[in-house]
Scaffold this motif. Structure first.
Motif, PDB file in Angstrom:
ATOM      1  N   ASP A  99       0.832  -1.214   0.000  1.00  4.93           N
ATOM      2  CA  ASP A  99       0.000   0.000   0.000  1.00  4.93           C
ATOM      3  C   ASP A  99       0.862   1.258   0.000  1.00  4.93           C
ATOM      4  N   ALA A 100       1.901   1.246   0.838  1.00  2.00           N
ATOM      5  CA  ALA A 100       2.795   2.408   0.912  1.00  2.00           C
ATOM      6  C   ALA A 100       3.501   2.620  -0.429  1.00  2.00           C
ATOM      7  N   GLY A 101       3.973   1.535  -1.029  1.00  2.00           N
ATOM      8  CA  GLY A 101       4.629   1.640  -2.332  1.00  2.00           C
ATOM      9  C   GLY A 101       3.686   2.156  -3.403  1.00  2.00           C
ATOM     10  N   ALA A 102       2.453   1.676  -3.390  1.00  2.00           N
ATOM     11  CA  ALA A 102       1.467   2.144  -4.374  1.00  2.00           C
ATOM     12  C   ALA A 102       1.199   3.631  -4.187  1.00  2.00           C
ATOM     13  N   TYR A 103       1.111   4.068  -2.943  1.00  2.00           N
ATOM     14  CA  TYR A 103       0.852   5.482  -2.667  1.00  2.00           C
ATOM     15  C   TYR A 103       2.014   6.359  -3.160  1.00  2.00           C
ATOM     16  N   ILE A 105       4.641   5.696  -5.218  1.00  2.00           N
ATOM     17  CA  ILE A 105       4.891   5.617  -6.665  1.00  2.00           C
ATOM     18  C   ILE A 105       3.741   6.286  -7.422  1.00  2.00           C
ATOM     19  N   GLY A 106       2.525   6.035  -6.975  1.00  2.00           N
ATOM     20  CA  GLY A 106       1.362   6.618  -7.644  1.00  2.00           C
ATOM     21  C   GLY A 106       1.323   8.130  -7.565  1.00  2.00           C
ATOM     22  N   THR A 107       1.672   8.699  -6.400  1.00  2.00           N
ATOM     23  CA  THR A 107       1.636  10.162  -6.279  1.00  2.00           C
ATOM     24  C   THR A 107       2.771  10.815  -7.065  1.00  2.00           C
ATOM     25  N   GLY A 129       3.808  -0.195  -8.784  1.00  2.00           N
ATOM     26  CA  GLY A 129       4.734   0.089  -7.681  1.00  2.00           C
ATOM     27  C   GLY A 129       4.359  -0.685  -6.425  1.00  2.00           C
ATOM     28  N   GLY A 130       3.070  -0.758  -6.138  1.00  2.00           N
ATOM     29  CA  GLY A 130       2.606  -1.521  -4.976  1.00  2.00           C
ATOM     30  C   GLY A 130       2.922  -2.995  -5.108  1.00  2.00           C
TER      31      GLY A 130
END
Length: 175
Positions: A99-103, A105-107, A129-130
């Protein structure tokens, strides 16, 4: 209408404790659970003037039980296994880091929406990324998990990464 949420709330709180006391054996607990469900359904329907509202109340209570209490009871069962505490940490750690990686990388890099109609802020880049972060977290967990091979950890990280993001989308759908 008799509100089905309070009896179901009590059942939901007691269920993980019952799993712990029975050392993970579900047979007798399921019998008690189904008796409680029939009681809940009967009371809700018997005292309701609008049966459709009673059924909706029972259905939402059952969903709440399944989503929270029943799923969390598996942590108790897993904890009772050899190296159970390590596996519980693994099950919490991998999706959280995903979740942290998705956040992050996504932002930073997210340009293409994943599913605009369900969750407009989620991006394909964030999802990838997540997934990568989940796999990395899983592989690094091999430092404390005994007898788990590298490929198994990669597969677990991939599977948990996909399932975790799918779960996030389902939660967004419920909102």
């Amino acid at each position: 209408i008799v509100n089905a949420k309070w009896p179901m709330f009590v059942i939901s709180l007691l269920y993980p404790f019952a799993i712990s006391f029975t050392k993970g054996r579900y047979g007798s607990l399921l019998s008690v659970y189904f008796i409680g469900l029939f009681y809940l359904l009967f009371i809700s329907l018997a005292f309701s003037k609008k049966r459709q509202n009673a059924l909706l109340s029972v259905a939402s209570s059952l969903f709440g039980f399944m989503y929270v209490s029943w799923c969390l009871s598996f942590f108790v069962s897993i904890r009772l296994l050899p190296q159970g505490a390590k596996w519980v940490c693994f099950i919490i750690l991998v999706p959280k880091l995903g979740d942290a990686g998705a956040y992050f990388i996504g932002t930073k890099y997210g340009r293409h929406q994943l599913m605009k109609q369900i969750s407009p802020k989620k991006s394909i880049e964030g999802a990838l990324g997540g997934l990568v972060f989940s796999i990395i977290a899983s592989v690094l967990s091999g430092l404390y998990l005994d007898n788990v091979g590298f490929l198994q950890l990669v597969f677990l990280g991939f599977a948990i990464g996909i399932l975790g993001q799918s779960g996030d989308l389902v939660e967004s759908l419920l909102k």
